[in-house]
Design a protein around this motif. Structure first.
Motif, short mmCIF file in Angstrom:
data_model
loop_
_atom_site.label_atom_id
_atom_site.label_comp_id
_atom_site.label_asym_id
_atom_site.label_seq_id
_atom_site.Cartn_x
_atom_site.Cartn_y
_atom_site.Cartn_z
N LEU A 34 -0.49 -1.44 -1.15
CA LEU A 34 0.54 -0.43 -0.98
C LEU A 34 0.95 0.06 -2.36
O LEU A 34 1.33 -0.75 -3.22
CB LEU A 34 1.76 -1.01 -0.25
N SER A 35 0.85 1.34 -2.58
CA SER A 35 1.18 1.88 -3.90
C SER A 35 2.68 2.08 -4.03
O SER A 35 3.39 2.26 -3.05
CB SER A 35 0.44 3.20 -4.14
N ALA A 36 3.15 2.05 -5.27
CA ALA A 36 4.55 2.31 -5.58
C ALA A 36 4.58 3.18 -6.82
O ALA A 36 4.16 2.75 -7.89
CB ALA A 36 5.31 1.00 -5.82
N GLY A 37 5.06 4.40 -6.66
CA GLY A 37 5.13 5.26 -7.82
C GLY A 37 4.96 6.72 -7.48
O GLY A 37 5.04 7.12 -6.32
N GLY A 38 4.75 7.49 -8.50
CA GLY A 38 4.60 8.93 -8.36
C GLY A 38 3.69 9.47 -9.43
O GLY A 38 2.78 8.78 -9.90
N PRO A 39 3.92 10.68 -9.89
CA PRO A 39 3.02 11.28 -10.86
C PRO A 39 3.19 10.75 -12.28
O PRO A 39 2.38 11.04 -13.15
CB PRO A 39 3.39 12.77 -10.80
N GLY A 40 4.27 9.95 -12.55
CA GLY A 40 4.52 9.46 -13.90
C GLY A 40 3.88 8.11 -14.15
O GLY A 40 2.98 7.67 -13.44
N ALA A 41 4.37 7.44 -15.20
CA ALA A 41 3.85 6.12 -15.59
C ALA A 41 4.65 5.05 -14.85
O ALA A 41 5.81 4.78 -15.17
CB ALA A 41 3.98 5.93 -17.10
N ASP A 42 4.04 4.45 -13.83
CA ASP A 42 4.70 3.45 -12.99
C ASP A 42 3.92 2.15 -13.04
O ASP A 42 2.71 2.14 -13.34
CB ASP A 42 4.79 3.94 -11.54
N GLY A 43 4.59 1.07 -12.71
CA GLY A 43 3.88 -0.20 -12.68
C GLY A 43 4.74 -1.30 -12.09
O GLY A 43 5.98 -1.27 -12.18
N VAL A 44 4.10 -2.27 -11.47
CA VAL A 44 4.75 -3.48 -10.95
C VAL A 44 4.33 -4.64 -11.83
O VAL A 44 3.13 -4.85 -12.06
CB VAL A 44 4.36 -3.74 -9.49
#
Length: 429
Positions: free
Chosen positions: A10-20
């Motif tokens: 399951l992804s979490a984020g959008g067009p920017g720099a995201d991370g878990v």
């Protein structure tokens, strides 16, 4: 039986720099995750996150089976906030750590601007609704560094390991300063109830290496609570590094890793108490004149000092008689005090020492008299062959060379406050 198969994502984020960056399991099978998100983003049916596009640290609760997000909480800052570590406390609450630039906002909670560009933070949340319980900050570096570590103590307190550089503050604990301009490591404990810093210890090196840009950097690794009194920590050091004030230096040409065990400090007394035996005030006798230099020795590295004169620092110069008291505050949050009584006689140093004694009962030089001699001064008299002929632990000008032939003798006066040195010696006739 198949192994190593990817079953779900399951992804979490959008067009920017995201991370878990970290994840823990909750009691009902849900997960809590932490990391960094950059607006604009959407997490399932939760309200979209918009606004400033700077990265924000976040903690969220996720039902992975149903692919549902229950809640998300953010750490917003002036420029950048990153989530790093996430743990579950014995109570079931969550604790998260990370870094931020400038000031930080966690709903109604605000964290101040640190002394460096980047500060570390720790926050506690409820797992059912994600409400912040408290937040604390400390440290400071000139650039973002490693992941660091976070662990829960059996009593519910939180311990964090991360980096700092230069001058740094941790709550009400004394200010610390790294051993060089390069990043060093800190380990600290916060109260699980209110997030108050309990104690702090540091590790780091001299930063002398210049083989490449980051020579001299020391990086925090992981941290694990072995039991209620001991921690296990890991990290990386460069050049030469000390762990606390009694272990080291560890030395390497470039970088080496380390594993270390820390014993937690004993609980501090509730009030200011007399300093333990190793901590005391000594008198510096290297300078003669109408002043004395008092120096605190034996205090733990990183301690701060406050004198009853208003002066700070471990050294105080005095010119008048009186009682001089200093309060010592350690990085463990303990407060001690010790004092020194400066007498008028101590400030009136012997300016000349007589070298002649004529015990002939004429009232002139019948006894060896040293004016302005400090109390409790030890005297020893030797003949020309080094044989001890007289001694006393506290000389009061009574020696009259009784029973001794006219000859050359040698004296040794000893007292910590003597000037120009604690031991004065010469010959007399």
């Amino acid at each position: 039986m198949n192994t190593g198969q990817w079953l779900q994502a399951l992804s979490a984020g959008g067009p920017g720099a995201d991370g878990v960056t970290d994840i823990v399991s909750l009691a009902n099978g849900d997960l809590a995750v932490a990391g960094t998100l950059q607006a604009p983003i959407s997490l399932g049916k939760l309200p979209a996150i918009s606004g400033l596009t700077v990265p924000r640290a976040f903690v969220a609760r996720l039902d992975l089976t149903r692919a549902q997000w229950h809640w998300v909480q953010q750490v917003q800052s002036d420029s950048l906030a990153q989530g790093q570590c996430l743990i579950k406390l014995p109570s079931g609450d969550l604790a998260v750590s990370g870094s931020y630039m400038g000031t930080a906002r966690l709903d109604a909670l605000t964290l101040p601007r640190g002394l460096g560009r980047y500060s570390s933070f720790v926050g506690r949340l409820r797992p059912d609704d994600g409400q912040w319980q408290w937040a604390a900050s400390g440290g400071g570096t000139g650039r973002p560094l490693g992941h660091g570590g976070l662990a829960a103590m059996p009593n519910g307190d939180v311990v964090i390991m991360n980096n700092y550089a230069g001058r740094s503050r941790f709550g009400t604990l004394p200010e610390v300063n790294s051993t060089s301009k390069n990043p060093d490591i800190f380990v600290g404990q916060l109260s699980g109830k209110d997030g108050q810093w309990q104690w702090l210890t540091t590790a780091g090196g001299n930063g002398n290496g210049r083989d490449y840009e980051f020579a001299g950097d020391d990086f925090a690794g992981g941290i694990h609570a072995l039991d209620s009194r001991h921690l296990l920590v890991t990290g990386t050091f460069s050049n030469a590094a000390y762990l606390g004030f009694n272990l080291g230096p560890l030395a390497t040409k470039i970088y080496d890793g380390f594993v270390a065990r820390i014993t937690l400090p004993a609980a501090c007394p509730d009030a200011v108490v007399e300093a333990p035996a190793p901590v005391r005030i000594v008198v510096d006798s290297t300078v003669c004149g109408p002043e004395r230099t008092l120096r605190v020795v034996g205090a733990e590295p990183g301690s701060s000092f406050g004198w009853n004169t208003g002066a700070t620092g471990p050294v105080l110069t005095v010119t008048t008689p009186g009682v001089y008291t200093v309060q010592i505050s350690t990085l463990a949050g303990c407060r001690y005090q010790t004092r020194y009584t400066q007498t008028a006689a101590d400030l009136a140093r012997p300016t000349s020492l007589p070298n002649v004694i004529t015990p002939n009962a004429d009232g002139i030089n019948d006894r060896w008299v040293v004016r302005a001699l400090p109390a409790e001064t030890r005297l020893r008299i030797f003949n020309r062959w080094g044989r001890l002929v007289y001694q006393t632990q506290s000389y009061t000008n009574e020696w009259a060379a009784d029973g001794l032939a006219a000859d050359v003798y040698y004296y040794v006066l000893e007292n910590p406050t003597l000037c120009p040195s604690p031991r004065l010696k010469a010959g007399l006739k």
